[in-house]
Enzyme design. Structure first.
Site, mmCIF file in Angstrom:
data_model
loop_
_atom_site.group_PDB
_atom_site.id
_atom_site.type_symbol
_atom_site.label_atom_id
_atom_site.label_comp_id
_atom_site.label_asym_id
_atom_site.label_seq_id
_atom_site.Cartn_x
_atom_site.Cartn_y
_atom_site.Cartn_z
ATOM 1 N N LYS A 273 -1.507 -2.706 8.244
ATOM 2 C CA LYS A 273 -2.693 -2.339 9.146
ATOM 3 C C LYS A 273 -2.627 -3.136 10.395
ATOM 4 O O LYS A 273 -2.339 -4.111 10.467
ATOM 5 C CB LYS A 273 -4.122 -2.542 8.498
ATOM 6 C CG LYS A 273 -4.291 -1.461 7.197
ATOM 7 C CD LYS A 273 -5.362 -2.027 6.498
ATOM 8 C CE LYS A 273 -5.779 -1.008 5.256
ATOM 9 N NZ LYS A 273 -7.123 -1.325 4.657
ATOM 10 N N TYR B 263 -1.800 -19.486 6.631
ATOM 11 C CA TYR B 263 -0.449 -18.689 5.808
ATOM 12 C C TYR B 263 0.754 -18.602 6.834
ATOM 13 O O TYR B 263 1.646 -18.366 6.433
ATOM 14 C CB TYR B 263 -1.155 -16.949 5.940
ATOM 15 C CG TYR B 263 -2.119 -16.769 5.011
ATOM 16 C CD1 TYR B 263 -2.253 -17.334 3.956
ATOM 17 C CD2 TYR B 263 -3.304 -15.826 5.238
ATOM 18 C CE1 TYR B 263 -3.327 -16.896 2.836
ATOM 19 C CE2 TYR B 263 -4.353 -15.480 4.456
ATOM 20 C CZ TYR B 263 -4.388 -16.159 3.367
ATOM 21 O OH TYR B 263 -5.437 -16.218 2.464
ATOM 22 N N ARG C 231 -0.759 -1.793 -6.663
ATOM 23 C CA ARG C 231 -1.168 -3.085 -5.697
ATOM 24 C C ARG C 231 -2.055 -4.083 -6.375
ATOM 25 O O ARG C 231 -1.820 -5.337 -6.251
ATOM 26 C CB ARG C 231 -1.679 -2.563 -4.379
ATOM 27 C CG ARG C 231 -2.104 -3.359 -3.312
ATOM 28 C CD ARG C 231 -2.404 -2.928 -1.939
ATOM 29 N NE ARG C 231 -3.035 -3.712 -1.189
ATOM 30 C CZ ARG C 231 -2.372 -4.616 -0.268
ATOM 31 N NH1 ARG C 231 -1.087 -4.602 -0.368
ATOM 32 N NH2 ARG C 231 -3.341 -5.279 0.437
ATOM 33 N N HIS D 168 -3.148 -9.732 3.248
ATOM 34 C CA HIS D 168 -4.581 -9.990 3.497
ATOM 35 C C HIS D 168 -5.214 -11.047 4.115
ATOM 36 O O HIS D 168 -6.170 -11.515 4.217
ATOM 37 C CB HIS D 168 -5.259 -9.952 2.212
ATOM 38 C CG HIS D 168 -5.460 -8.612 1.332
ATOM 39 N ND1 HIS D 168 -5.898 -8.355 0.096
ATOM 40 C CD2 HIS D 168 -5.319 -7.486 2.027
ATOM 41 C CE1 HIS D 168 -6.303 -7.145 -0.049
ATOM 42 N NE2 HIS D 168 -5.740 -6.550 1.058
ATOM 43 N N ARG E 262 0.881 -1.305 -0.043
ATOM 44 C CA ARG E 262 -0.090 0.082 -0.074
ATOM 45 C C ARG E 262 0.966 1.123 0.157
ATOM 46 O O ARG E 262 2.178 1.185 0.351
ATOM 47 C CB ARG E 262 -0.838 0.077 1.287
ATOM 48 C CG ARG E 262 -1.876 -1.250 1.436
ATOM 49 C CD ARG E 262 -2.512 -0.871 2.838
ATOM 50 N NE ARG E 262 -3.533 -2.320 3.090
ATOM 51 C CZ ARG E 262 -2.960 -3.580 3.485
ATOM 52 N NH1 ARG E 262 -1.995 -3.476 4.095
ATOM 53 N NH2 ARG E 262 -3.933 -4.270 3.632
ATOM 54 N N HIS F 286 -4.131 2.506 -5.388
ATOM 55 C CA HIS F 286 -3.881 1.035 -5.176
ATOM 56 C C HIS F 286 -3.672 0.244 -6.552
ATOM 57 O O HIS F 286 -3.813 -0.715 -6.590
ATOM 58 C CB HIS F 286 -5.170 0.499 -4.622
ATOM 59 C CG HIS F 286 -5.038 0.715 -3.029
ATOM 60 N ND1 HIS F 286 -4.093 0.497 -2.219
ATOM 61 C CD2 HIS F 286 -6.175 0.884 -2.040
ATOM 62 C CE1 HIS F 286 -4.507 0.707 -0.912
ATOM 63 N NE2 HIS F 286 -5.479 1.143 -0.922
#
Length: 304
Positions: A176, A283, A251, A274, A152, A248
């Site tokens: 984030k 993940y 991205r 994500h 980002r 974005h």
């Protein structure tokens, strides 16, 4: 005497015109939507707004989406907004007792997939940073990093010098919620960053008070997200792609081009940061070596 729909509609539109000062286009749209609603109520045999039930309003919205000429979800949502406004107005003026339209849900809007540029257009965009001055060199490094890592804009401007591992061709991104992830960096991006570090950053840094930030502004401080967005817009305008570029865009291109190259969607989600609550366990089993291998074989500008 009751609240005749036609009379309430007329009073409501007058209210919007005189008291609310609504725009002409809004009044025109609301007028058309409410005339359609009146016709619907007439067809149901309802001649008093107080007789309308929530199911009637829901039926009106459903009919807009499934009629002979079905409306788009956005248009049906706008019509519902007009009807809600009408009923709210009728309650406020004491014409009806209950606001039966308040709880009627709007139609679900379609999920619009982000628009991705073709690889040729990405190359065109990256070439839009023209010049050998500090600004163009920095902007080229920024754009290459955005496309190479899927970062980002806020993550890219947050990169510090120590976050970049040139030897292992990775960069640490802070996403984030304070989450961090290690992402591979392609050779073209590393080359652009090296050119910026050697020929531009020292001069920019000399104007500031010392900062660990990789990307600096003209005063030697950390580049802001807004300035980074302006750099992207400037390159897009130079490349003739301004209409297709958003903050974005690179991205989205990163993800789209990786998937088109055969990358596993789970790896792409990990690279993008994500990971959701339901898939986090999957993940955690993806190692940096695996990320680097998939990246090297799938990303158009990994080059080895």
């Amino acid at each position: 005497m009751g609240a005749r729909p036609a009379d309430v509609v007329e009073a409501f539109l007058h209210h919007l015109t005189v008291e609310r000062g609504s725009a002409v286009n809004t009044l025109r749209s609301y007028g058309a939507d409410l005339r359609r609603y009146q016709e619907y109520l007439v067809a149901l045999g309802i001649d008093d707004l107080a007789a309308v039930r929530e199911a009637d309003v829901a039926g009106f919205v459903a009919g807009l989406r499934s009629g002979p000429v079905p409306l788009a979800a956005s248009s049906a949502a706008r019509a519902l907004a007009a009807v809600r406004g009408l009923h709210r107005f009728a309650v406020r003026d004491g014409l009806v007792a209950d606001d039966v339209a308040r709880e009627v849900p709007p139609p679900a809007l379609p999920v619009r997939l982000p628009r991705a540029l073709t690889l040729d257009h990405v190359e065109q965009l990256l070439a839009g940073c023209v010049g050998d001055g500090p600004g163009p060199l920095r902007d080229r490094a920024l754009l290459e990093l955005l496309y190479s890592t899927g970062a980002r804009i806020s993550e890219a401007v947050g990169i510090d010098l120590d976050d970049l591992d040139v030897a292992n061709r990775t960069v640490l991104l802070r996403g984030k919620g304070g989450k961090q992830r290690l992402v591979p960096v392609g050779r073209p991006a590393l080359a652009a960053v090296d050119g910026y570090l050697v020929r531009a950053r020292p001069g920019l840094a000399a104007r500031g008070r010392g900062t660990p930030a990789l990307l600096l502004n003209a005063r030697g401080g950390r580049l802001s997200r807004q300035s980074a967005w302006h750099a992207l817009r400037g390159a897009a305008e130079t490349a003739g792609l301004s209409a297709a570029v958003s903050p974005h865009t690179l991205r989205h291109c990163f993800a789209t081009h990786l998937l088109a190259g055969g990358a596993d969607v789970r790896v792409v989600q990990e690279l993008l940061g994500h990971a959701s609550v339901t898939t986090t366990q999957v993940y955690t089993n993806v190692t940096v070596d695996t990320l680097r291998e998939v990246y090297a074989t799938s990303h158009p500008r990994a080059l080895g």
